[in-house]
Write a protein that holds these residues in place. Structure first.
Motif, PDB file in Angstrom:
ATOM      1  N   ASN A   1       8.751 -16.047  53.328  1.00  7.23           N
ATOM      2  CA  ASN A   1       9.810 -16.745  54.056  1.00  7.23           C
ATOM      3  C   ASN A   1      11.132 -15.986  54.062  1.00  7.23           C
ATOM      4  O   ASN A   1      11.931 -16.155  54.984  1.00  7.23           O
ATOM      5  N   ASN A   2      11.357 -15.133  53.061  1.00  8.34           N
ATOM      6  CA  ASN A   2      12.578 -14.313  52.994  1.00  8.34           C
ATOM      7  C   ASN A   2      12.403 -12.953  53.661  1.00  8.34           C
ATOM      8  O   ASN A   2      13.304 -12.121  53.624  1.00  8.34           O
ATOM      9  N   HIS A   3      11.217 -12.724  54.234  1.00  8.11           N
ATOM     10  CA  HIS A   3      10.906 -11.459  54.919  1.00  8.11           C
ATOM     11  C   HIS A   3      11.159 -10.265  54.005  1.00  8.11           C
ATOM     12  O   HIS A   3      11.845  -9.312  54.371  1.00  8.11           O
ATOM     13  N   ASP A   4      10.569 -10.318  52.800  1.00 15.90           N
ATOM     14  CA  ASP A   4      10.746  -9.288  51.780  1.00 15.90           C
ATOM     15  C   ASP A   4       9.385  -8.689  51.420  1.00 15.90           C
ATOM     16  O   ASP A   4       8.709  -9.163  50.511  1.00 15.90           O
ATOM     17  N   PRO A   5       8.979  -7.620  52.141  1.00 15.92           N
ATOM     18  CA  PRO A   5       7.635  -7.069  51.914  1.00 15.92           C
ATOM     19  C   PRO A   5       7.426  -6.520  50.508  1.00 15.92           C
ATOM     20  O   PRO A   5       6.332  -6.641  49.955  1.00 15.92           O
ATOM     21  N   ASP A   6       8.444  -5.915  49.897  1.00 17.07           N
ATOM     22  CA  ASP A   6       8.263  -5.382  48.547  1.00 17.07           C
ATOM     23  C   ASP A   6       8.023  -6.507  47.545  1.00 17.07           C
ATOM     24  O   ASP A   6       7.168  -6.393  46.667  1.00 17.07           O
ATOM     25  N   ALA A   7       8.768  -7.597  47.669  1.00 15.73           N
ATOM     26  CA  ALA A   7       8.571  -8.742  46.786  1.00 15.73           C
ATOM     27  C   ALA A   7       7.193  -9.363  47.019  1.00 15.73           C
ATOM     28  O   ALA A   7       6.528  -9.781  46.065  1.00 15.73           O
ATOM     29  N   LEU A   8       6.749  -9.411  48.264  1.00 12.55           N
ATOM     30  CA  LEU A   8       5.426  -9.959  48.554  1.00 12.55           C
ATOM     31  C   LEU A   8       4.354  -9.093  47.918  1.00 12.55           C
ATOM     32  O   LEU A   8       3.434  -9.604  47.265  1.00 12.55           O
ATOM     33  N   MET A   9       4.453  -7.788  48.065  1.00 18.91           N
ATOM     34  CA  MET A   9       3.450  -6.889  47.498  1.00 18.91           C
ATOM     35  C   MET A   9       3.422  -6.970  45.982  1.00 18.91           C
ATOM     36  O   MET A   9       2.363  -6.809  45.371  1.00 18.91           O
ATOM     37  N   ALA A  10       4.547  -7.261  45.369  1.00 16.01           N
ATOM     38  CA  ALA A  10       4.610  -7.373  43.903  1.00 16.01           C
ATOM     39  C   ALA A  10       3.815  -8.561  43.385  1.00 16.01           C
ATOM     40  O   ALA A  10       3.506  -8.625  42.194  1.00 16.01           O
ATOM     41  N   THR A  11       3.440  -9.489  44.264  1.00 18.82           N
ATOM     42  CA  THR A  11       2.654 -10.647  43.829  1.00 18.82           C
ATOM     43  C   THR A  11       1.159 -10.332  43.741  1.00 18.82           C
ATOM     44  O   THR A  11       0.414 -11.088  43.131  1.00 18.82           O
ATOM     45  N   PHE A  12       0.723  -9.210  44.321  1.00 16.03           N
ATOM     46  CA  PHE A  12      -0.698  -8.870  44.360  1.00 16.03           C
ATOM     47  C   PHE A  12      -1.087  -7.904  43.245  1.00 16.03           C
ATOM     48  O   PHE A  12      -0.357  -6.960  42.958  1.00 16.03           O
ATOM     49  N   ALA A  13      -2.268  -8.116  42.666  1.00  7.31           N
ATOM     50  CA  ALA A  13      -2.869  -7.115  41.782  1.00  7.31           C
ATOM     51  C   ALA A  13      -3.178  -5.873  42.618  1.00  7.31           C
ATOM     52  O   ALA A  13      -3.383  -5.972  43.839  1.00  7.31           O
ATOM     53  N   SER A  14      -3.208  -4.717  41.988  1.00  9.16           N
ATOM     54  CA  SER A  14      -3.414  -3.468  42.738  1.00  9.16           C
ATOM     55  C   SER A  14      -4.757  -3.432  43.456  1.00  9.16           C
ATOM     56  O   SER A  14      -4.892  -2.778  44.490  1.00  9.16           O
ATOM     57  N   ASP A  15      -5.752  -4.140  42.925  1.00 11.73           N
ATOM     58  CA  ASP A  15      -7.082  -4.150  43.544  1.00 11.73           C
ATOM     59  C   ASP A  15      -7.392  -5.490  44.206  1.00 11.73           C
ATOM     60  O   ASP A  15      -8.551  -5.871  44.372  1.00 11.73           O
ATOM     61  N   ALA A  16      -6.352  -6.203  44.615  1.00  9.06           N
ATOM     62  CA  ALA A  16      -6.529  -7.521  45.231  1.00  9.06           C
ATOM     63  C   ALA A  16      -7.303  -7.433  46.540  1.00  9.06           C
ATOM     64  O   ALA A  16      -7.322  -6.391  47.207  1.00  9.06           O
ATOM     65  N   LEU A  17      -7.900  -8.558  46.878  1.00 11.62           N
ATOM     66  CA  LEU A  17      -8.614  -8.699  48.144  1.00 11.62           C
ATOM     67  C   LEU A  17      -7.957  -9.817  48.941  1.00 11.62           C
ATOM     68  O   LEU A  17      -7.742 -10.910  48.415  1.00 11.62           O
TER      69      LEU A  17
ATOM     70  N   TRP B   1      -1.480  -4.612  56.533  1.00  7.46           N
ATOM     71  CA  TRP B   1      -1.650  -5.941  57.123  1.00  7.46           C
ATOM     72  C   TRP B   1      -0.348  -6.733  57.045  1.00  7.46           C
ATOM     73  O   TRP B   1       0.088  -7.326  58.034  1.00  7.46           O
ATOM     74  N   VAL B   2       0.281  -6.738  55.884  1.00 11.83           N
ATOM     75  CA  VAL B   2       1.537  -7.463  55.667  1.00 11.83           C
ATOM     76  C   VAL B   2       2.619  -6.975  56.636  1.00 11.83           C
ATOM     77  O   VAL B   2       3.295  -7.773  57.279  1.00 11.83           O
ATOM     78  N   ASP B   3       2.781  -5.655  56.727  1.00 14.77           N
ATOM     79  CA  ASP B   3       3.835  -5.101  57.584  1.00 14.77           C
ATOM     80  C   ASP B   3       3.628  -5.472  59.044  1.00 14.77           C
ATOM     81  O   ASP B   3       4.578  -5.821  59.747  1.00 14.77           O
ATOM     82  N   LYS B   4       2.360  -5.411  59.507  1.00 12.66           N
ATOM     83  CA  LYS B   4       2.086  -5.671  60.921  1.00 12.66           C
ATOM     84  C   LYS B   4       2.017  -7.166  61.233  1.00 12.66           C
ATOM     85  O   LYS B   4       2.672  -7.640  62.159  1.00 12.66           O
ATOM     86  N   GLU B   5       1.232  -7.920  60.449  1.00 13.11           N
ATOM     87  CA  GLU B   5       0.898  -9.280  60.851  1.00 13.11           C
ATOM     88  C   GLU B   5       1.732 -10.368  60.188  1.00 13.11           C
ATOM     89  O   GLU B   5       1.792 -11.473  60.712  1.00 13.11           O
ATOM     90  N   ILE B   6       2.343 -10.072  59.067  1.00 11.81           N
ATOM     91  CA  ILE B   6       3.199 -11.072  58.431  1.00 11.81           C
ATOM     92  C   ILE B   6       4.655 -10.806  58.820  1.00 11.81           C
ATOM     93  O   ILE B   6       5.300 -11.632  59.459  1.00 11.81           O
ATOM     94  N   PHE B   7       5.149  -9.633  58.479  1.00 11.38           N
ATOM     95  CA  PHE B   7       6.554  -9.336  58.761  1.00 11.38           C
ATOM     96  C   PHE B   7       6.780  -8.881  60.194  1.00 11.38           C
ATOM     97  O   PHE B   7       7.820  -9.174  60.778  1.00 11.38           O
ATOM     98  N   GLY B   8       5.794  -8.217  60.793  1.00 17.20           N
ATOM     99  CA  GLY B   8       5.912  -7.835  62.197  1.00 17.20           C
ATOM    100  C   GLY B   8       5.970  -9.040  63.119  1.00 17.20           C
ATOM    101  O   GLY B   8       6.618  -9.004  64.165  1.00 17.20           O
ATOM    102  N   ASP B   9       5.303 -10.115  62.714  1.00 18.55           N
ATOM    103  CA  ASP B   9       5.285 -11.346  63.503  1.00 18.55           C
ATOM    104  C   ASP B   9       6.236 -12.415  62.967  1.00 18.55           C
ATOM    105  O   ASP B   9       6.201 -13.566  63.423  1.00 18.55           O
ATOM    106  N   ASN B  10       7.077 -12.054  61.989  1.00 23.24           N
ATOM    107  CA  ASN B  10       8.075 -12.988  61.421  1.00 23.24           C
ATOM    108  C   ASN B  10       7.456 -14.301  60.967  1.00 23.24           C
ATOM    109  O   ASN B  10       7.995 -15.378  61.224  1.00 23.24           O
ATOM    110  N   VAL B  11       6.323 -14.218  60.279  1.00 28.74           N
ATOM    111  CA  VAL B  11       5.631 -15.416  59.816  1.00 28.74           C
ATOM    112  C   VAL B  11       6.421 -16.088  58.694  1.00 28.74           C
ATOM    113  O   VAL B  11       6.929 -15.427  57.788  1.00 28.74           O
TER     114      VAL B  11
END
Length: 120
Positions: A19-35, A52-62
C-alpha cells in the motif's frame, strides 16, 4: 477465528509495503527461496518475485484493503479488496482476492493468490 488486528508482523508489513508502494520493504518480507503463485503462475526466489512485484504490483499501483483475515493450521488467509491500474476486463467490482500466506522464521515462505469463484 478472525485475527485482523493480530496478524504476524511480517504479513502486516507485507500489506503496508504494498500500500505504501515500497518494493524494497515488500521484498524484505519474503524468504530468499519463497514461492509466489499468482493466479496459477509461479515465481520462485527473490529474482523472479522481484520482477513480478515491479511489473504487476508496483507497475499497476496495486493496493490492498483487508476485508477478512484468519489463521488456519499455522497459515494465514486474507481476503483483500484489490485496487490499482490493472486491466479489469471480465473482473468483478469490487475485486476480492484471497491471499494464502505461509510464514517461517518471520519471513513469507509461500504466498498463493487466487480469485476464488465463491467464498465458502
Amino acid at each position: 477465528m478472525h485475527i485482523t488486528s493480530a496478524l504476524p508482523q511480517v504479513i502486516a508489513s507485507h500489506v503496508a509495503a504494498c500500500n505504501n508502494h515500497d518494493p524494497d520493504a515488500l521484498m524484505a518480507t519474503f524468504a530468499s527461496d519463497a514461492l509466489v503463485n499468482d493466479v496459477k503462475r509461479e515465481f520462485l526466489g527473490h529474482a523472479a518475485i522481484r520482477a513480478w512485484v515491479d511489473k504487476e504490483i508496483f507497475g499497476d499501483n496495486v493496493t490492498l484493503d483487508i476485508q477478512e483475515a484468519y489463521e488456519q493450521h499455522g497459515d494465514f488467509i486474507l481476503r483483500c479488496r484489490a485496487s490499482g491500474d490493472f486491466d479489469r476486463t471480465n473482473l468483478p467490482d469490487p475485486l476480492i482476492l484471497t491471499y494464502y500466506f505461509s510464514v517461517l522464521a518471520d519471513r513469507i515462505t509461500q504466498l498463493i493468490i487466487i480469485h476464488n469463484a465463491a467464498v465458502a
